[in-house]
Design a protein around this motif. Structure first.
Motif, PDB file in Angstrom:
ATOM      1  N   SER A 158      39.488  29.579  46.724  1.00 39.12           N
ATOM      2  CA  SER A 158      40.468  30.176  47.630  1.00 39.12           C
ATOM      3  C   SER A 158      41.706  30.448  46.794  1.00 39.12           C
ATOM      4  CB  SER A 158      40.771  29.245  48.808  1.00 39.12           C
ATOM      5  OG  SER A 158      41.303  28.032  48.339  1.00 39.12           O
ATOM      6  N   ALA A 159      42.425  31.501  47.157  1.00 39.79           N
ATOM      7  CA  ALA A 159      43.572  31.892  46.346  1.00 39.79           C
ATOM      8  C   ALA A 159      44.648  32.500  47.213  1.00 39.79           C
ATOM      9  CB  ALA A 159      43.134  32.895  45.282  1.00 39.79           C
ATOM     10  N   ARG A 160      45.853  32.542  46.669  1.00 42.44           N
ATOM     11  CA  ARG A 160      46.951  33.286  47.271  1.00 42.44           C
ATOM     12  C   ARG A 160      47.757  33.884  46.134  1.00 42.44           C
ATOM     13  NH1 ARG A 160      49.207  27.921  48.171  1.00 42.44           N
ATOM     14  NH2 ARG A 160      51.220  27.805  47.123  1.00 42.44           N
ATOM     15  N   SER A 161      48.403  34.992  46.415  1.00 38.08           N
ATOM     16  CA  SER A 161      49.144  35.689  45.361  1.00 38.08           C
ATOM     17  C   SER A 161      50.604  35.245  45.358  1.00 38.08           C
ATOM     18  CB  SER A 161      49.055  37.197  45.551  1.00 38.08           C
ATOM     19  OG  SER A 161      49.776  37.587  46.704  1.00 38.08           O
ATOM     20  N   THR A 162      51.223  35.471  44.229  1.00 34.97           N
ATOM     21  CA  THR A 162      52.650  35.152  44.110  1.00 34.97           C
ATOM     22  C   THR A 162      53.512  36.290  44.625  1.00 34.97           C
ATOM     23  OG1 THR A 162      52.684  36.020  41.856  1.00 34.97           O
ATOM     24  CG2 THR A 162      52.316  33.644  42.111  1.00 34.97           C
ATOM     25  N   GLY A 163      52.893  37.406  44.939  1.00 35.74           N
ATOM     26  CA  GLY A 163      53.675  38.555  45.409  1.00 35.74           C
ATOM     27  C   GLY A 163      52.833  39.482  46.241  1.00 35.74           C
ATOM     28  N   ALA A 164      52.630  40.697  45.736  1.00 33.63           N
ATOM     29  CA  ALA A 164      51.923  41.746  46.469  1.00 33.63           C
ATOM     30  C   ALA A 164      50.445  41.405  46.652  1.00 33.63           C
ATOM     31  CB  ALA A 164      52.063  43.068  45.723  1.00 33.63           C
ATOM     32  N   THR A 165      49.834  42.122  47.589  1.00 29.57           N
ATOM     33  CA  THR A 165      48.405  41.976  47.850  1.00 29.57           C
ATOM     34  C   THR A 165      47.611  42.552  46.682  1.00 29.57           C
ATOM     35  OG1 THR A 165      48.796  42.125  50.216  1.00 29.57           O
ATOM     36  CG2 THR A 165      46.563  42.571  49.454  1.00 29.57           C
ATOM     37  N   ILE A 166      46.546  41.868  46.321  1.00 27.21           N
ATOM     38  CA  ILE A 166      45.703  42.280  45.194  1.00 27.21           C
ATOM     39  C   ILE A 166      44.312  42.572  45.747  1.00 27.21           C
ATOM     40  CG2 ILE A 166      44.846  41.666  42.914  1.00 27.21           C
ATOM     41  CD1 ILE A 166      47.174  39.570  42.828  1.00 27.21           C
ATOM     42  N   GLU A 167      43.786  43.717  45.375  1.00 26.12           N
ATOM     43  CA  GLU A 167      42.522  44.207  45.939  1.00 26.12           C
ATOM     44  C   GLU A 167      41.300  43.640  45.206  1.00 26.12           C
ATOM     45  OE1 GLU A 167      42.322  45.953  48.735  1.00 26.12           O
ATOM     46  OE2 GLU A 167      44.511  45.848  48.847  1.00 26.12           O
ATOM     47  N   PRO A 168      40.130  43.618  45.885  1.00 23.70           N
ATOM     48  CA  PRO A 168      38.895  43.144  45.253  1.00 23.70           C
ATOM     49  C   PRO A 168      38.580  43.917  43.969  1.00 23.70           C
ATOM     50  CG  PRO A 168      38.575  43.367  47.612  1.00 23.70           C
ATOM     51  CD  PRO A 168      39.921  43.966  47.297  1.00 23.70           C
ATOM     52  N   GLY A 169      38.059  43.186  42.970  1.00 26.07           N
ATOM     53  CA  GLY A 169      37.699  43.774  41.690  1.00 26.07           C
ATOM     54  C   GLY A 169      38.810  43.715  40.653  1.00 26.07           C
ATOM     55  N   ASP A 186      47.343  24.747  43.559  1.00 27.35           N
ATOM     56  CA  ASP A 186      47.983  24.036  44.660  1.00 27.35           C
ATOM     57  C   ASP A 186      46.875  23.442  45.519  1.00 27.35           C
ATOM     58  OD1 ASP A 186      49.691  23.048  46.577  1.00 27.35           O
ATOM     59  OD2 ASP A 186      50.124  25.009  47.478  1.00 27.35           O
ATOM     60  N   GLY A 187      46.547  22.173  45.251  1.00 28.30           N
ATOM     61  CA  GLY A 187      45.421  21.543  45.945  1.00 28.30           C
ATOM     62  C   GLY A 187      44.128  22.189  45.496  1.00 28.30           C
ATOM     63  N   ALA A 188      43.436  22.867  46.447  1.00 30.91           N
ATOM     64  CA  ALA A 188      42.192  23.565  46.113  1.00 30.91           C
ATOM     65  C   ALA A 188      42.395  25.071  46.119  1.00 30.91           C
ATOM     66  CB  ALA A 188      41.109  23.176  47.111  1.00 30.91           C
ATOM     67  N   THR A 189      43.641  25.505  46.037  1.00 30.44           N
ATOM     68  CA  THR A 189      43.964  26.929  46.068  1.00 30.44           C
ATOM     69  C   THR A 189      44.586  27.341  44.742  1.00 30.44           C
ATOM     70  OG1 THR A 189      44.344  26.836  48.442  1.00 30.44           O
ATOM     71  CG2 THR A 189      45.271  28.720  47.283  1.00 30.44           C
ATOM     72  N   ALA A 190      44.076  28.437  44.199  1.00 32.12           N
ATOM     73  CA  ALA A 190      44.645  28.991  42.969  1.00 32.12           C
ATOM     74  C   ALA A 190      45.755  29.958  43.342  1.00 32.12           C
ATOM     75  CB  ALA A 190      43.571  29.712  42.165  1.00 32.12           C
ATOM     76  N   VAL A 191      46.907  29.777  42.757  1.00 30.27           N
ATOM     77  CA  VAL A 191      48.031  30.692  42.958  1.00 30.27           C
ATOM     78  C   VAL A 191      47.978  31.688  41.809  1.00 30.27           C
ATOM     79  CG1 VAL A 191      50.527  30.914  43.213  1.00 30.27           C
ATOM     80  CG2 VAL A 191      49.346  28.861  44.082  1.00 30.27           C
ATOM     81  N   VAL A 192      47.794  32.978  42.144  1.00 24.71           N
ATOM     82  CA  VAL A 192      47.525  33.976  41.115  1.00 24.71           C
ATOM     83  C   VAL A 192      48.536  35.121  41.145  1.00 24.71           C
ATOM     84  CG1 VAL A 192      45.056  33.476  41.155  1.00 24.71           C
ATOM     85  CG2 VAL A 192      45.944  35.312  42.606  1.00 24.71           C
ATOM     86  N   SER A 193      48.572  35.829  40.032  1.00 25.26           N
ATOM     87  CA  SER A 193      49.358  37.060  39.947  1.00 25.26           C
ATOM     88  C   SER A 193      48.496  38.114  39.283  1.00 25.26           C
ATOM     89  CB  SER A 193      50.641  36.833  39.156  1.00 25.26           C
ATOM     90  OG  SER A 193      50.341  36.496  37.827  1.00 25.26           O
ATOM     91  N   ARG A 194      48.845  39.370  39.518  1.00 20.88           N
ATOM     92  CA  ARG A 194      48.088  40.483  38.928  1.00 20.88           C
ATOM     93  C   ARG A 194      48.160  40.389  37.396  1.00 20.88           C
ATOM     94  NH1 ARG A 194      49.703  44.310  42.206  1.00 20.88           N
ATOM     95  NH2 ARG A 194      47.734  44.592  43.267  1.00 20.88           N
ATOM     96  N   ALA A 195      47.007  40.583  36.749  1.00 24.32           N
ATOM     97  CA  ALA A 195      46.969  40.561  35.290  1.00 24.32           C
ATOM     98  C   ALA A 195      47.696  41.787  34.758  1.00 24.32           C
ATOM     99  CB  ALA A 195      45.524  40.548  34.801  1.00 24.32           C
ATOM    100  N   ARG A 196      48.421  41.603  33.687  1.00 22.85           N
ATOM    101  CA  ARG A 196      49.126  42.727  33.077  1.00 22.85           C
ATOM    102  C   ARG A 196      48.117  43.610  32.360  1.00 22.85           C
ATOM    103  NH1 ARG A 196      52.859  39.743  34.348  1.00 22.85           N
ATOM    104  NH2 ARG A 196      54.629  38.729  33.498  1.00 22.85           N
ATOM    105  N   VAL A 197      48.268  44.907  32.526  1.00 25.70           N
ATOM    106  CA  VAL A 197      47.380  45.864  31.879  1.00 25.70           C
ATOM    107  C   VAL A 197      47.948  46.184  30.517  1.00 25.70           C
ATOM    108  CG1 VAL A 197      46.364  48.175  32.039  1.00 25.70           C
ATOM    109  CG2 VAL A 197      46.742  46.826  34.122  1.00 25.70           C
ATOM    110  N   ALA A 198      47.093  46.189  29.480  1.00 25.03           N
ATOM    111  CA  ALA A 198      47.545  46.489  28.111  1.00 25.03           C
ATOM    112  C   ALA A 198      48.130  47.891  28.079  1.00 25.03           C
ATOM    113  CB  ALA A 198      46.370  46.367  27.134  1.00 25.03           C
ATOM    114  N   GLY A 199      49.314  47.986  27.482  1.00 25.58           N
ATOM    115  CA  GLY A 199      49.988  49.266  27.347  1.00 25.58           C
ATOM    116  C   GLY A 199      50.734  49.673  28.603  1.00 25.58           C
ATOM    117  N   GLY A 200      50.739  48.824  29.619  1.00 23.58           N
ATOM    118  CA  GLY A 200      51.368  49.231  30.866  1.00 23.58           C
ATOM    119  C   GLY A 200      52.384  48.349  31.337  1.00 23.58           C
TER     120      GLY A 200
END
Length: 148
Positions: free
Chosen positions: A114-125, A134-148
């Motif tokens: 289970s996860a939640r984002s630190t900001g905006a909604t992140i789409e599947p894939g 945080d407990g059994a939940t991963a707090v995630v952020s969008r991965a930075r794209v190389a060159g972007g």
């Protein structure tokens, strides 16, 4: 007294030192046992006791200065590694179900979390980075794209 069987005494000493090493696991007594094996070889070749002792000491010192540091480096942990869920912090994962500030699902290290984002909604894939656990939940952020 042990002139004809001095090699047996040296071999016995080596075995005792290996036993002590098994209890301490510091690689010092193992190197001393190597020195005693050097004394064993010298005794088996008929060297006088003084030569046996010198061979034993030289072999032990050489092992202590060369082999022991290598063994310590390869068989001891230099720093404490994070264990359990905390070991996943900093890893990348992939979104399975839309991840928002409240909920979502990701594939992390071959497992569904289970996860939640630190900001905006992140789409599947999309790829995400685990910022914290945080407990059994991963707090995630969008991965930075190389060159972007």
């Amino acid at each position: 007294m042990f002139d004809d069987q001095a090699w047996v005494v040296w071999l016995g000493l080596a075995l005792v030192l290996v036993g002590v090493e098994a209890a301490t696991v510091d690689f010092t007594f193992l190197m001393l046992a190597g020195g005693a094996l050097g004394g064993t070889v010298a005794a088996a070749m008929g060297a006088p006791f003084a030569a046996q002792a010198v061979v034993s000491a030289v072999v032990a010192v050489v092992l202590l200065l060369t082999v022991r540091p290598w063994l310590k480096e390869h068989f001891t942990v230099a720093h404490r590694e994070l264990m359990g869920a905390q070991a996943n912090v900093g890893r990348s994962a992939y979104v399975l179900d839309r991840v928002g500030p409240a909920s979502g699902r990701i594939k992390l290290a071959g497992e569904t979390w289970s996860a939640r984002s630190t900001g905006a909604t992140i789409e599947p894939g999309e790829e995400v980075i685990v910022e914290s656990i945080d407990g059994a939940t991963a707090v995630v952020s969008r991965a930075r794209v190389a060159g972007g």
